[in-house]
Scaffold this active site. Structure first.
Site, PDB file in Angstrom:
ATOM      1  N   ALA A   1       5.077  13.838   2.668  1.00 13.53           N
ATOM      2  CA  ALA A   1       3.847  13.545   3.415  1.00 13.53           C
ATOM      3  C   ALA A   1       3.955  12.159   4.032  1.00 13.53           C
ATOM      4  O   ALA A   1       3.946  11.162   3.312  1.00 13.53           O
ATOM      5  CB  ALA A   1       2.623  13.618   2.497  1.00 13.53           C
TER       6      ALA A   1
ATOM      7  N   GLU B   1      -4.659  -2.139  10.956  1.00 16.42           N
ATOM      8  CA  GLU B   1      -3.230  -1.992  10.682  1.00 16.42           C
ATOM      9  C   GLU B   1      -2.467  -1.704  11.967  1.00 16.42           C
ATOM     10  O   GLU B   1      -1.419  -2.321  12.240  1.00 16.42           O
ATOM     11  CB  GLU B   1      -3.003  -0.858   9.684  1.00 16.42           C
ATOM     12  CG  GLU B   1      -1.527  -0.564   9.451  1.00 16.42           C
ATOM     13  CD  GLU B   1      -1.280   0.628   8.530  1.00 16.42           C
ATOM     14  OE1 GLU B   1      -0.121   1.051   8.410  1.00 16.42           O
ATOM     15  OE2 GLU B   1      -2.257   1.142   7.935  1.00 16.42           O
TER      16      GLU B   1
ATOM     17  N   GLY C   1      24.897  -7.854  27.869  1.00 15.49           N
ATOM     18  CA  GLY C   1      26.259  -7.335  27.860  1.00 15.49           C
ATOM     19  C   GLY C   1      26.801  -7.255  26.444  1.00 15.49           C
ATOM     20  O   GLY C   1      26.075  -6.942  25.495  1.00 15.49           O
TER      21      GLY C   1
ATOM     22  N   ARG D   1      24.518 -16.952  32.373  1.00 12.20           N
ATOM     23  CA  ARG D   1      25.704 -16.107  32.467  1.00 12.20           C
ATOM     24  C   ARG D   1      26.095 -15.886  33.929  1.00 12.20           C
ATOM     25  O   ARG D   1      25.263 -15.467  34.743  1.00 12.20           O
ATOM     26  CB  ARG D   1      25.414 -14.759  31.793  1.00 12.20           C
ATOM     27  CG  ARG D   1      26.595 -13.795  31.792  1.00 12.20           C
ATOM     28  CD  ARG D   1      27.699 -14.244  30.884  1.00 12.20           C
ATOM     29  NE  ARG D   1      28.714 -13.210  30.724  1.00 12.20           N
ATOM     30  CZ  ARG D   1      29.904 -13.422  30.202  1.00 12.20           C
ATOM     31  NH1 ARG D   1      30.236 -14.640  29.786  1.00 12.20           N
ATOM     32  NH2 ARG D   1      30.764 -12.433  30.080  1.00 12.20           N
TER      33      ARG D   1
ATOM     34  N   ASN E   1       4.336   7.477  16.890  1.00 14.51           N
ATOM     35  CA  ASN E   1       3.686   7.434  18.197  1.00 14.51           C
ATOM     36  C   ASN E   1       3.236   8.800  18.691  1.00 14.51           C
ATOM     37  O   ASN E   1       2.290   8.908  19.476  1.00 14.51           O
ATOM     38  CB  ASN E   1       4.609   6.761  19.218  1.00 14.51           C
ATOM     39  CG  ASN E   1       4.550   5.240  19.107  1.00 14.51           C
ATOM     40  OD1 ASN E   1       3.882   4.698  18.232  1.00 14.51           O
ATOM     41  ND2 ASN E   1       5.256   4.554  19.987  1.00 14.51           N
TER      42      ASN E   1
ATOM     43  N   GLN F   1      21.103  -4.716  27.076  1.00 14.24           N
ATOM     44  CA  GLN F   1      21.938  -4.346  28.223  1.00 14.24           C
ATOM     45  C   GLN F   1      22.279  -5.566  29.077  1.00 14.24           C
ATOM     46  O   GLN F   1      23.429  -5.755  29.490  1.00 14.24           O
ATOM     47  CB  GLN F   1      21.216  -3.296  29.065  1.00 14.24           C
ATOM     48  CG  GLN F   1      22.081  -2.667  30.145  1.00 14.24           C
ATOM     49  CD  GLN F   1      23.123  -1.704  29.573  1.00 14.24           C
ATOM     50  OE1 GLN F   1      22.993  -1.242  28.438  1.00 14.24           O
ATOM     51  NE2 GLN F   1      24.158  -1.426  30.347  1.00 14.24           N
TER      52      GLN F   1
ATOM     53  N   ILE G   1       0.863  -1.177   0.000  1.00 13.17           N
ATOM     54  CA  ILE G   1       0.000   0.000   0.000  1.00 13.17           C
ATOM     55  C   ILE G   1       0.900   1.228   0.000  1.00 13.17           C
ATOM     56  O   ILE G   1       1.877   1.287   0.755  1.00 13.17           O
ATOM     57  CB  ILE G   1      -0.980   0.007   1.186  1.00 13.17           C
ATOM     58  CG1 ILE G   1      -1.947   1.200   1.056  1.00 13.17           C
ATOM     59  CG2 ILE G   1      -0.259  -0.001   2.519  1.00 13.17           C
ATOM     60  CD1 ILE G   1      -3.195   1.072   1.896  1.00 13.17           C
TER      61      ILE G   1
ATOM     62  N   GLN H   1      20.515  -8.745  42.477  1.00 14.10           N
ATOM     63  CA  GLN H   1      19.276  -8.024  42.788  1.00 14.10           C
ATOM     64  C   GLN H   1      18.876  -7.033  41.702  1.00 14.10           C
ATOM     65  O   GLN H   1      17.701  -6.935  41.329  1.00 14.10           O
ATOM     66  CB  GLN H   1      19.409  -7.299  44.123  1.00 14.10           C
ATOM     67  CG  GLN H   1      18.093  -6.659  44.580  1.00 14.10           C
ATOM     68  CD  GLN H   1      18.247  -5.893  45.880  1.00 14.10           C
ATOM     69  OE1 GLN H   1      18.989  -4.911  45.927  1.00 14.10           O
ATOM     70  NE2 GLN H   1      17.573  -6.336  46.927  1.00 14.10           N
TER      71      GLN H   1
END
Length: 383
Positions: free
Chosen positions: A133, A245, A342, A271, A369, A339, A126, A282
């Site tokens: 635009a 969509e 690593g 890991r 967005n 992240q 499409i 933690q």
């Protein structure tokens, strides 16, 4: 992820999708990236397996199934192997173009164009966006003027998914400059029409295997029979179809986030750092807890929207919410996943790295967005 959205039929369909993905997708991912497109044979194999064009009526070779949950299942299985480019290619056909044809095509047009969607022989696109635009469709300058039994189409489009391989393209064009929002119409341009040419295959940051192109229309004579829907009804048709969509983008985002979260959990469990698995640190546990919550809460809303789409009650505003929230959540999950991987997260051989590149555009296409926020905000002020 456990959900009560699916029933036994959907799970049986999942097995078909899973076999297809393992047999036809996984071995080809790197090659598709190299050539920057999904080969046509894959489309046909998907058609033979009943994985594309489900909504095509039975008399035209399809299953006549409009239940979006089947599309959701396929999206999940594709996401598990990180094949976002294939997801986008299939989504363009089934979530976007097929929807327009089912809604607006007359009987003769349906007989001409729909069978290929069910067999995988037809790849479609499409063409909305132009160099000047994007999300503001009223800025479209591509024009079509009536000349006898044809329309003469002039202009250009850009960022067109499936643009290189497409056999037919739905083109949004201005047909009456003085008619405001009623001055736009939809035309189906087919491969080989004189004056229709494709520009370069665009070199993108991600979704490498999703062929994306510039399209040019230089005095293309489009038969009057290729006008889709009523003259002047183009923008209204776009508004009616945008919820599906945008929900398709939200579903793809959800499935991608769930897959990326799974890869990340597996990695941090294996890991070891400072004498124990990363998962037992933690800070890592807190991050995973936050991501898991975001994924599950978003899933509940996306599932609700899918049910509403099936029931014909999904609004454009709620679809905008789903697209906005799910794609933002997807980015958070994948960025955190990189992240937590690593250095490995920056290596292309790891699926999280491919997902990182592929996910960025999710917050842009289908309406940026910021535009989704504008839609939601306007709805609030109207109320």
């Amino acid at each position: 992820m456990e959900t009560d959205l699916f029933d036994a039929d959907h799970e049986a369909y999942r097995e078909t999708a899973r076999v297809f993905v393992q047999r036809e997708v996984v071995p080809n991912l790197d090659r598709w990236d190299e050539v920057r497109e999904v080969d046509r044979d894959t489309w046909k194999k998907a058609g033979a397996a009943g994985l594309v064009g489900l909504a095509v009526p039975e008399e035209l070779g399809g299953a006549g199934v409009s239940d979006y949950r089947f599309r959701y299942v396929l999206s999940e299985e594709i996401a598990k192997v990180g094949a976002s480019a294939l997801q986008s290619a299939f989504g363009t056909n089934d979530d976007i173009v097929l929807g327009y044809l089912l809604e607006s095509a007359n009987d003769a047009q349906r007989a001409r164009w729909l069978p290929g969607f069910a067999t995988g022989a037809t790849v479609a696109a499409i063409a909305m966006s132009e160099p000047g635009a994007g999300s503001d469709l009223r800025g479209i300058t591509t024009s079509a003027r009536r000349d006898g039994d044809s329309w003469v189409l002039d202009g250009s489009k850009t960022f067109i998914s499936n643009g290189v391989t497409a056999d037919l393209v739905i083109v949004v064009a201005r047909t009456d400059p003085g008619a405001g929002s009623s001055g736009f119409s939809l035309f189906v341009v087919e491969r080989g029409m004189p004056g229709f040419r494709r520009g370069r295959k665009l070199d993108k940051v991600g979704l490498t295997a999703q062929d994306t192109a510039e399209l040019f229309f230089d005095g293309v004579r489009v038969p009057a029979d290729n006008l889709l829907g009523e003259e002047g009804g183009g923008l209204r048709a776009l508004m009616r179809n945008l919820p599906r969509e945008r929900l398709g983008i939200a579903v793809a985002a959800q499935c991608s986030a769930e897959a990326a979260f799974g890869w990340t959990v597996d990695h941090v469990k294996q890991r070891v750092a400072f004498g124990r698995p990363l998962a037992q640190q933690q800070s890592v546990g807190f991050t995973l807890a936050d991501l898991r919550t975001r994924v599950e809460v978003t899933r509940a809303y996306v599932d609700r929207c899918v049910r509403e789409l099936n029931a014909g009650t999904l609004t454009a505003v709620d679809a905008a919410k789903a697209k906005l929230w799910a794609t933002e959540m997807q980015w958070q999950v994948i960025d955190s996943g990189v992240q937590l991987h690593g250095g490995y997260g920056y290596m292309n051989e790891y699926p999280i790295a491919r997902a990182f590149r592929d996910a960025r555009v999710q917050r842009i296409y289908g309406g940026a967005n910021e535009v989704m926020k504008e839609i939601i905000g306007r709805d609030l002020t109207r109320q």
